[in-house]
Design an enzyme around this catalytic site. Structure first.
Site, PDB file in Angstrom:
ATOM      1  N   ILE A 167       0.761  -1.026  -0.111  1.00  0.00           N
ATOM      2  CA  ILE A 167      -0.086  -0.052   0.171  1.00  0.00           C
ATOM      3  C   ILE A 167       0.435   1.144   0.062  1.00  0.00           C
ATOM      4  O   ILE A 167       0.578   2.906  -0.335  1.00  0.00           O
ATOM      5  CB  ILE A 167      -0.829   0.198   1.453  1.00  0.00           C
ATOM      6  N   ASN A 190      11.594  -8.544   6.811  1.00  0.00           N
ATOM      7  CA  ASN A 190      11.965  -8.388   8.725  1.00  0.00           C
ATOM      8  C   ASN A 190      11.458  -9.269   9.798  1.00  0.00           C
ATOM      9  O   ASN A 190      10.676  -9.168   9.628  1.00  0.00           O
ATOM     10  CB  ASN A 190      11.291  -6.304   8.570  1.00  0.00           C
ATOM     11  N   GLY A 226      12.469  -3.265  11.886  1.00  0.00           N
ATOM     12  CA  GLY A 226      11.005  -2.421  10.771  1.00  0.00           C
ATOM     13  C   GLY A 226       9.887  -3.076  10.673  1.00  0.00           C
ATOM     14  O   GLY A 226       9.085  -2.283  10.351  1.00  0.00           O
ATOM     15  N   HIS A 253       6.355 -11.651   5.856  1.00  0.00           N
ATOM     16  CA  HIS A 253       6.291 -11.281   4.240  1.00  0.00           C
ATOM     17  C   HIS A 253       6.958 -11.496   3.747  1.00  0.00           C
ATOM     18  O   HIS A 253       8.215 -11.098   4.529  1.00  0.00           O
ATOM     19  CB  HIS A 253       5.074 -10.103   3.838  1.00  0.00           C
TER      20      HIS A 253
END
Ligand code: 5GP
Ligand code: ZN
Length: 113
Positions: A30, A86, A92, A99
């Protein structure tokens, strides 16, 4: 389940899904950090890479295969791309459903920020 990415899998939250099969889905980030920024996630909820078990090995391998296919289809495979996962806050990680970030379409810097 309050997990954002589980909701995307269940199609309760809309995302631009570009690939799905029985094990994984892939959708556009996004807030893209590069011209190509796709997320590849397992349908199975695994909160961080620390939670990956031996029984998940084939699933994790499949995530990389799918990333390769998407990179090829988006014509960035030859030039190059970056795959990032991550783990926990200092890296982060903000969404606690693993993912693989597929980033491409611009020169990547090293060391990463
Ligand atoms: P992380 O920081 O956990 O490694 O990556 C999470 C990624 O998910 C971020 O790049 C962020 O932009 C993306 N993201 C967060 N919420 C949504 C959403 O609702 N839809 C999509 N498509 N991506 C999201
Ligand atoms: Zn989840």
């Amino acid at each position: 389940m309050s997990c954002l990415f589980c909701k995307i899998i269940e199609k309760k939250i809309l995302a631009k899904i570009i690939y799905e099969d029985e094990q994984v889905i892939a959708f556009e980030d996004i807030n893209p950090q590069a011209p190509v920024h796709t997320l590849i996630i397992p349908r199975k909820h695994i909160s961080t890479s620390l939670e990956i078990k031996q029984e998940d090995n084939a699933l994790i391998g499949h995530m990389f295969q799918v990333a390769n296919t998407i990179a090829t289809n988006k014509n960035v495979a030859e030039k190059g791309f970056r795959l990032v996962m991550n783990c926990n806050r200092e890296s982060g990680q903000t969404v606690f459903h693993i993912h693989l970030h597929l980033l491409a379409g611009r020169a990547m810097h090293w060391p990463p920020g």
